[in-house]
Structure formats: C-alpha cells, structure tokens
Design a protein around this motif. Structure first.
Motif, PDB file in Angstrom:
ATOM      1  N   ILE A   1       6.940   8.810  -8.502  1.00  0.00           N
ATOM      2  CA  ILE A   1       5.915   7.945  -9.581  1.00  0.00           C
ATOM      3  C   ILE A   1       6.012   6.403  -9.363  1.00  0.00           C
ATOM      4  O   ILE A   1       5.588   5.918  -8.814  1.00  0.00           O
ATOM      5  N   ALA A   2       7.000   6.575 -10.512  1.00  0.00           N
ATOM      6  CA  ALA A   2       7.908   4.721 -10.253  1.00  0.00           C
ATOM      7  C   ALA A   2       8.298   4.659  -9.328  1.00  0.00           C
ATOM      8  O   ALA A   2       7.895   2.931  -9.047  1.00  0.00           O
ATOM      9  N   ASN A   3       8.790   5.119  -8.584  1.00  0.00           N
ATOM     10  CA  ASN A   3       9.733   4.782  -7.081  1.00  0.00           C
ATOM     11  C   ASN A   3       8.980   4.488  -5.938  1.00  0.00           C
ATOM     12  O   ASN A   3       8.552   3.654  -5.178  1.00  0.00           O
ATOM     13  N   GLY A   4       7.296   5.322  -6.245  1.00  0.00           N
ATOM     14  CA  GLY A   4       6.221   5.480  -4.904  1.00  0.00           C
ATOM     15  C   GLY A   4       5.802   4.752  -5.785  1.00  0.00           C
ATOM     16  O   GLY A   4       4.602   3.712  -4.230  1.00  0.00           O
ATOM     17  N   VAL A   5       5.002   4.431  -6.322  1.00  0.00           N
ATOM     18  CA  VAL A   5       4.630   2.333  -6.581  1.00  0.00           C
ATOM     19  C   VAL A   5       5.262   1.507  -6.124  1.00  0.00           C
ATOM     20  O   VAL A   5       4.438   0.268  -5.238  1.00  0.00           O
ATOM     21  N   ALA A   6       6.400   1.415  -6.816  1.00  0.00           N
ATOM     22  CA  ALA A   6       7.662  -0.080  -6.563  1.00  0.00           C
ATOM     23  C   ALA A   6       7.120   0.576  -4.475  1.00  0.00           C
ATOM     24  O   ALA A   6       7.376  -0.654  -3.987  1.00  0.00           O
ATOM     25  N   GLU A   7       7.657   1.515  -4.465  1.00  0.00           N
ATOM     26  CA  GLU A   7       8.026   1.104  -2.617  1.00  0.00           C
ATOM     27  C   GLU A   7       6.076   1.282  -1.621  1.00  0.00           C
ATOM     28  O   GLU A   7       6.344   0.339  -0.604  1.00  0.00           O
ATOM     29  N   THR A   8       5.400   1.794  -2.076  1.00  0.00           N
ATOM     30  CA  THR A   8       4.332   1.471  -1.134  1.00  0.00           C
ATOM     31  C   THR A   8       3.565   0.162  -1.879  1.00  0.00           C
ATOM     32  O   THR A   8       3.072  -0.244  -0.995  1.00  0.00           O
ATOM     33  N   TYR A   9       4.021  -0.717  -2.948  1.00  0.00           N
ATOM     34  CA  TYR A   9       3.811  -2.405  -2.882  1.00  0.00           C
ATOM     35  C   TYR A   9       4.734  -2.771  -2.377  1.00  0.00           C
ATOM     36  O   TYR A   9       4.481  -3.685  -0.726  1.00  0.00           O
ATOM     37  N   ILE A  10       5.998  -2.533  -1.672  1.00  0.00           N
ATOM     38  CA  ILE A  10       6.673  -3.039  -0.946  1.00  0.00           C
ATOM     39  C   ILE A  10       6.084  -3.700   0.295  1.00  0.00           C
ATOM     40  O   ILE A  10       6.089  -4.107   1.468  1.00  0.00           O
ATOM     41  N   ARG A  11       5.634  -2.128   0.902  1.00  0.00           N
ATOM     42  CA  ARG A  11       5.128  -1.803   2.033  1.00  0.00           C
ATOM     43  C   ARG A  11       4.590  -2.747   2.898  1.00  0.00           C
ATOM     44  O   ARG A  11       3.926  -3.071   3.657  1.00  0.00           O
ATOM     45  N   ARG A  12       3.157  -2.235   1.443  1.00  0.00           N
ATOM     46  CA  ARG A  12       2.074  -3.201   1.447  1.00  0.00           C
ATOM     47  C   ARG A  12       2.359  -4.477   2.268  1.00  0.00           C
ATOM     48  O   ARG A  12       1.792  -5.397   2.705  1.00  0.00           O
ATOM     49  N   SER A  13       3.364  -5.248   1.046  1.00  0.00           N
ATOM     50  CA  SER A  13       3.450  -6.785   1.077  1.00  0.00           C
ATOM     51  C   SER A  13       3.784  -6.630   2.777  1.00  0.00           C
ATOM     52  O   SER A  13       4.168  -7.934   3.452  1.00  0.00           O
ATOM     53  N   GLU A  14       4.678  -6.304   2.808  1.00  0.00           N
ATOM     54  CA  GLU A  14       5.172  -6.168   4.772  1.00  0.00           C
ATOM     55  C   GLU A  14       4.838  -5.712   5.597  1.00  0.00           C
ATOM     56  O   GLU A  14       4.909  -7.461   6.602  1.00  0.00           O
ATOM     57  N   GLN A  15       3.777  -5.700   5.301  1.00  0.00           N
ATOM     58  CA  GLN A  15       2.414  -5.210   6.376  1.00  0.00           C
ATOM     59  C   GLN A  15       1.349  -6.683   6.532  1.00  0.00           C
ATOM     60  O   GLN A  15       1.407  -6.827   7.292  1.00  0.00           O
ATOM     61  N   SER A  16       1.495  -7.119   5.111  1.00  0.00           N
ATOM     62  CA  SER A  16       0.576  -8.125   4.958  1.00  0.00           C
ATOM     63  C   SER A  16       0.983  -9.488   5.725  1.00  0.00           C
ATOM     64  O   SER A  16       0.632  -9.695   6.335  1.00  0.00           O
ATOM     65  N   GLN A  17       2.392  -9.771   5.960  1.00  0.00           N
ATOM     66  CA  GLN A  17       3.429 -10.897   6.145  1.00  0.00           C
ATOM     67  C   GLN A  17       3.463 -10.345   7.366  1.00  0.00           C
ATOM     68  O   GLN A  17       3.717 -11.266   8.231  1.00  0.00           O
ATOM     69  N   ARG A  18       3.618  -8.994   8.067  1.00  0.00           N
ATOM     70  CA  ARG A  18       3.595  -8.680   9.543  1.00  0.00           C
ATOM     71  C   ARG A  18       2.591  -9.374  10.113  1.00  0.00           C
ATOM     72  O   ARG A  18       2.682  -9.567  11.197  1.00  0.00           O
ATOM     73  N   ARG A  19       1.555  -8.946   9.835  1.00  0.00           N
ATOM     74  CA  ARG A  19      -0.232  -9.242   9.398  1.00  0.00           C
ATOM     75  C   ARG A  19       0.053 -10.650   9.844  1.00  0.00           C
ATOM     76  O   ARG A  19      -0.802 -11.532  11.302  1.00  0.00           O
ATOM     77  N   GLU A  20       0.757 -11.292   8.844  1.00  0.00           N
ATOM     78  CA  GLU A  20       0.473 -13.318   8.937  1.00  0.00           C
ATOM     79  C   GLU A  20       1.309 -13.523  10.355  1.00  0.00           C
ATOM     80  O   GLU A  20       0.799 -14.307  10.512  1.00  0.00           O
ATOM     81  N   ILE A  21       2.388 -13.349  10.721  1.00  0.00           N
ATOM     82  CA  ILE A  21       3.407 -13.488  10.980  1.00  0.00           C
ATOM     83  C   ILE A  21       2.456 -13.237  12.559  1.00  0.00           C
ATOM     84  O   ILE A  21       2.512 -14.502  13.923  1.00  0.00           O
ATOM     85  N   GLN A  22       1.925 -12.119  13.140  1.00  0.00           N
ATOM     86  CA  GLN A  22       1.380 -12.299  14.189  1.00  0.00           C
ATOM     87  C   GLN A  22      -0.209 -13.117  14.064  1.00  0.00           C
ATOM     88  O   GLN A  22       0.293 -13.152  15.105  1.00  0.00           O
TER      89      GLN A  22
END
Length: 208
Positions: free
Chosen positions: A143-164
């Motif tokens: 759970i601890a790692n899953g929360v961190a990984e999900t947040y990081i993945r969401r942040s990367e997706q948001s940055q990718r959308r911003e770049i696009q």
C-alpha cells in the motif's frame, strides 16, 4: 489489616494481568510502513500568452492540493485497482455480504484503503510522507509503495500531457507565423510591382 491490604493488592494485580491478557489477545496486530515523495521545487512551462518558458515555484497551496489528491477517493480507487485489492481477504473478507453491487463493494474497499494510510508533510518541506498500517506486513508495504507509485505515474502522465499540449501550441504558432510571413511576402511583392521597384532599368535611369 495488612492481610486485607495484601489481598486487595493481589486481587488488583490479578485483575490487571487478566485485563492485559484479554486486551493482547483481542487487539489485532498491525504493521506500519513508510514511503516518501519529494516534490520538485519549481516547474517550467510554456506560456500560452507570451509563447515563452516560464518557471513556477511550488507554493504551499500547491503542496496542500497534492495532499488532497493523495487523500481523494478517486486516487484511492486507482491504488486499489493497481494492487488488485478486490481480491485481498483483508479488504474483501469471505464473510462479507456477496449480494452488494460492484459499486458498493468498490466504495467499501476505498473506505478501508483510505483508513489504512495517511499522508503528511513537516513544516514547509516538499517531502510528503506516506504511512500505511494493516495487519498484513506485505500488504502494508504494498500500500505504501502503491500510493507513491500511483502518484508518480499520475504526475508523469500529467507532465506528458503538458508537453504534448505545449508541442501542439508551438506547432500552431509556427503555422500561424508561416501564414503571416507568406502574407507579408505577398504584400511586399505587390508593393514592389506597384512602385516599379522591380524595373531593372530604373537604377540606370536614376544614375544617368
């Protein structure tokens, strides 16, 4: 009197020990795991108005917004899906009512998941601490790692959308500038023809 006091003391000791034994047997053992996310101090984006790079410092309100995201039900539902908690006995015991709908089941899982972890930060730090606690040590770490990984993945997706979006914006601006240059070139050519500046003998006549 001493015998009576001794008897009372012994009785109290026995009662306290019995109560402590009962408490230890009935209280569920739990495990805690921590994970940490560190936010970047600033972000660089392309301004839609000035068409140039701008830097934004991560303010207190932005950090608080990220904490709210980590505590949101939508975010928790993503973590639950990533960890497949719908099949975990801690979150879906076999004795649960099997007649409830999938939506209600998901709501119960999200409630349990949100109750199993907390997020916080110390002072003005950009580090967000995630603390998970459950009766299962492996599940707690997941759970601890899953929360961190999900947040990081969401942040990367948001940055990718911003770049696009920035790329599309720059492409649109480049096309618009190309059209403007073509129009200016046409206007200049028309001006040259109108004024006779394209006459090769004009310079010779002016110098003669």
């Amino acid at each position: 009197i001493l015998r009576r006091q001794a008897l009372i003391a012994i009785t109290l000791i026995v009662v306290i020990m019995a109560a402590a034994t009962f408490y230890l047997r009935t209280v569920e053992e739990s495990y805690a795991t921590r994970a940490t996310i560190v936010l970047t101090p600033s972000e660089t984006r392309i301004s839609r108005t000035a068409a140039q790079l701008e830097s934004f410092d991560v303010s207190r309100s932005i950090v608080e917004t990220e904490l709210d995201v980590l505590r949101s039900r939508q975010f928790a539902a993503e973590v639950a899906a990533q960890l497949d908690l719908a099949t975990h006995p801690v979150f879906v015991p076999a004795s649960d009512n099997p007649t409830i709908s999938a939506t209600e089941r998901l709501a119960q899982i999200v409630d349990k998941l949100l109750a199993s972890y907390s997020v916080s930060r110390s002072g003005e730090s950009l580090a967000i601490e995630i603390v998970a606690e459950t009766p299962d040590p492996e599940l707690t770490a997941a759970i601890a790692n899953g929360v961190a990984e999900t947040y990081i993945r969401r942040s990367e997706q948001s940055q990718r959308r911003e770049i696009q979006q920035s790329i599309r914006f720059l492409e649109t601006r480049a096309e618009a500038m190309s059209v403007e240059l073509s129009e200016l070139d046409s206007q200049f050519t028309a001006f040259v023809r109108t004024t006779g500046l394209d006459d090769s003998d004009l310079l010779a006549r002016l110098l003669s």
